[in-house]
Design a protein around this motif. Structure first.
Motif, PDB file in Angstrom:
ATOM      1  N   ALA A  70       0.822  -1.196   0.103  1.00 49.30           N
ATOM      2  CA  ALA A  70       0.107  -0.025   0.129  1.00 49.30           C
ATOM      3  C   ALA A  70       0.804   1.255   0.090  1.00 49.30           C
ATOM      4  O   ALA A  70       0.627   2.138  -0.662  1.00 49.30           O
ATOM      5  N   ASN A  71       1.838   1.263   0.619  1.00 49.78           N
ATOM      6  CA  ASN A  71       2.947   2.265   0.872  1.00 49.78           C
ATOM      7  C   ASN A  71       3.656   2.552  -0.459  1.00 49.78           C
ATOM      8  O   ASN A  71       3.656   3.731  -0.874  1.00 49.78           O
ATOM      9  N   THR A  72       4.094   1.484  -1.158  1.00 56.98           N
ATOM     10  CA  THR A  72       4.562   1.412  -2.212  1.00 56.98           C
ATOM     11  C   THR A  72       3.705   2.181  -3.482  1.00 56.98           C
ATOM     12  O   THR A  72       4.034   3.127  -4.214  1.00 56.98           O
ATOM     13  N   ALA A  73       2.557   1.611  -3.415  1.00 64.37           N
ATOM     14  CA  ALA A  73       1.528   2.128  -4.498  1.00 64.37           C
ATOM     15  C   ALA A  73       1.439   3.670  -4.316  1.00 64.37           C
ATOM     16  O   ALA A  73       1.298   4.595  -5.069  1.00 64.37           O
ATOM     17  N   GLY A  74       1.379   4.240  -3.037  1.00 61.60           N
ATOM     18  CA  GLY A  74       1.393   5.583  -2.651  1.00 61.60           C
ATOM     19  C   GLY A  74       2.240   6.215  -3.261  1.00 61.60           C
ATOM     20  O   GLY A  74       2.193   7.454  -3.914  1.00 61.60           O
ATOM     21  N   VAL A  75       3.662   5.995  -2.653  1.00 60.34           N
ATOM     22  CA  VAL A  75       4.753   6.627  -3.315  1.00 60.34           C
ATOM     23  C   VAL A  75       4.922   6.579  -4.876  1.00 60.34           C
ATOM     24  O   VAL A  75       5.007   7.769  -5.197  1.00 60.34           O
ATOM     25  N   LEU A  76       4.684   5.606  -5.567  1.00 52.32           N
ATOM     26  CA  LEU A  76       4.766   5.523  -6.904  1.00 52.32           C
ATOM     27  C   LEU A  76       3.547   6.482  -7.523  1.00 52.32           C
ATOM     28  O   LEU A  76       3.762   7.219  -8.389  1.00 52.32           O
ATOM     29  N   SER A  77       2.517   6.407  -6.946  1.00 47.74           N
ATOM     30  CA  SER A  77       1.451   7.603  -7.396  1.00 47.74           C
ATOM     31  C   SER A  77       1.955   8.968  -7.052  1.00 47.74           C
ATOM     32  O   SER A  77       1.760   9.701  -8.079  1.00 47.74           O
ATOM     33  N   LEU A  78       2.334   9.297  -6.218  1.00 46.98           N
ATOM     34  CA  LEU A  78       2.939  10.658  -5.929  1.00 46.98           C
ATOM     35  C   LEU A  78       4.037  10.995  -6.818  1.00 46.98           C
ATOM     36  O   LEU A  78       4.006  12.148  -7.352  1.00 46.98           O
ATOM     37  N   ASN A  79       5.012  10.165  -6.988  1.00 47.50           N
ATOM     38  CA  ASN A  79       5.982  10.354  -7.839  1.00 47.50           C
ATOM     39  C   ASN A  79       5.607  10.412  -9.355  1.00 47.50           C
ATOM     40  O   ASN A  79       5.865  11.393  -9.986  1.00 47.50           O
ATOM     41  N   LYS A  80       4.688   9.705 -10.265  1.00 47.66           N
ATOM     42  CA  LYS A  80       4.113   9.681 -11.219  1.00 47.66           C
ATOM     43  C   LYS A  80       3.516  11.298 -11.385  1.00 47.66           C
ATOM     44  O   LYS A  80       3.552  11.964 -12.228  1.00 47.66           O
ATOM     45  N   LEU A  81       2.726  11.797 -10.211  1.00 48.40           N
ATOM     46  CA  LEU A  81       2.139  13.162 -10.182  1.00 48.40           C
ATOM     47  C   LEU A  81       3.217  14.123 -10.262  1.00 48.40           C
ATOM     48  O   LEU A  81       3.096  15.122 -11.005  1.00 48.40           O
ATOM     49  N   LEU A  82       4.086  13.971  -9.507  1.00 49.77           N
ATOM     50  CA  LEU A  82       5.260  15.040  -9.632  1.00 49.77           C
ATOM     51  C   LEU A  82       5.869  15.190 -10.671  1.00 49.77           C
ATOM     52  O   LEU A  82       6.294  16.064 -11.250  1.00 49.77           O
ATOM     53  N   ASN A  83       6.389  14.047 -11.300  1.00 53.25           N
ATOM     54  CA  ASN A  83       6.848  13.881 -12.743  1.00 53.25           C
ATOM     55  C   ASN A  83       6.265  14.490 -13.800  1.00 53.25           C
ATOM     56  O   ASN A  83       6.738  15.448 -14.535  1.00 53.25           O
ATOM     57  N   LEU A  84       4.826  14.415 -13.789  1.00 49.60           N
ATOM     58  CA  LEU A  84       3.904  15.202 -14.757  1.00 49.60           C
ATOM     59  C   LEU A  84       3.863  16.493 -14.483  1.00 49.60           C
ATOM     60  O   LEU A  84       4.029  17.372 -15.627  1.00 49.60           O
ATOM     61  N   GLU A  85       3.814  17.203 -13.233  1.00 49.09           N
ATOM     62  CA  GLU A  85       3.711  18.308 -12.907  1.00 49.09           C
ATOM     63  C   GLU A  85       4.948  19.100 -13.189  1.00 49.09           C
ATOM     64  O   GLU A  85       5.070  20.194 -13.865  1.00 49.09           O
ATOM     65  N   SER A  86       6.154  18.377 -13.052  1.00 48.25           N
ATOM     66  CA  SER A  86       7.426  18.932 -13.378  1.00 48.25           C
ATOM     67  C   SER A  86       7.681  19.099 -14.953  1.00 48.25           C
ATOM     68  O   SER A  86       8.163  20.080 -15.454  1.00 48.25           O
ATOM     69  N   GLU A  87       7.188  18.115 -15.598  1.00 43.88           N
ATOM     70  CA  GLU A  87       7.025  18.057 -17.153  1.00 43.88           C
ATOM     71  C   GLU A  87       6.206  19.543 -17.826  1.00 43.88           C
ATOM     72  O   GLU A  87       6.784  20.324 -18.685  1.00 43.88           O
ATOM     73  N   ILE A  88       5.096  19.572 -17.261  1.00 41.82           N
ATOM     74  CA  ILE A  88       4.110  20.679 -17.625  1.00 41.82           C
ATOM     75  C   ILE A  88       4.845  21.930 -17.204  1.00 41.82           C
ATOM     76  O   ILE A  88       4.906  23.075 -17.917  1.00 41.82           O
TER      77      ILE A  88
END
Length: 185
Positions: free
Chosen positions: A68-86
């Motif tokens: 559950a923790n890994t899923a949370g961290v990975l989803s947060l990382n994906k969001l931050l990467n997309l934000e950074s790209e935009i």
């Protein structure tokens, strides 16, 4: 007219840099999905923590908590990467490209009102075009197309330096020979 190339360049370049708005809008669809994914996985973690890591009145194993923790961290990382790209597009090539397009249009118009040596006007004209290409142009190639060599050129600082030199030279030329009407070269 010496400044004509800056006006033409400015409008054409503005089309390319303004079009990055469409690229960003396209990326927001993936961003919205990433926000929902993050909310679901992090929301689950918050609920687990509130319930003392029990789900349906059953305590979770260490492995289940870790997943559950890994899923949370990975989803947060994906969001931050997309934000950074935009943000990289928005604050870089899009904003600077639009500004440098408009600077080229403005300097092109101003050059038509300057009664100074034609070679001096040509230098100012080409400096603005080169400055835009070596600054926001390299931002465009680096962030949108991921071309590393463009970032290398960008890191030299030559583009912004040329824009500043162009502004200074345009100011000097205006002080020397600005007329309130168009002049013939």
């Amino acid at each position: 007219m010496v400044g004509k190339k800056n006006i033409v360049f400015g409008f054409i370049y503005l089309v390319f840099t303004a079009a990055l708005g469409l690229v960003m809008v396209d990326k927001y669809e993936a961003y919205g999905a990433a926000v929902q994914d993050k909310q679901a996985s992090v929301g689950r973690l918050q609920q687990l923590q509130t319930n003392d890591f029990e789900e349906m009145l059953e305590p979770l194993s260490g492995e289940e908590i870790a997943k559950a923790n890994t899923a949370g961290v990975l989803s947060l990382n994906k969001l931050l990467n997309l934000e950074s790209e935009i943000d990289g597009i928005k604050g870089g090539a899009h904003a600077h490209g639009n500004l440098e397009s408009l600077l080229n249009i403005a300097v092109g118009v101003v050059l038509g009102f300057l009664a100074v040596n034609v070679i001096f006007k040509q230098v100012i004209s080409w400096i603005f075009i080169a400055g835009a290409l070596l600054h926001s142009g390299m931002l465009y190639l680096g962030t949108v197309f991921g071309l590393g060599w463009a970032n290398t050129i960008l890191n030299t600082g030559i583009g912004p330096f040329l824009i500043l030199i162009g502004l200074a030279l345009a100011g000097i030329a205006a002080a020397m020979g600005y007329r309130g009407e168009p002049v013939k070269d």
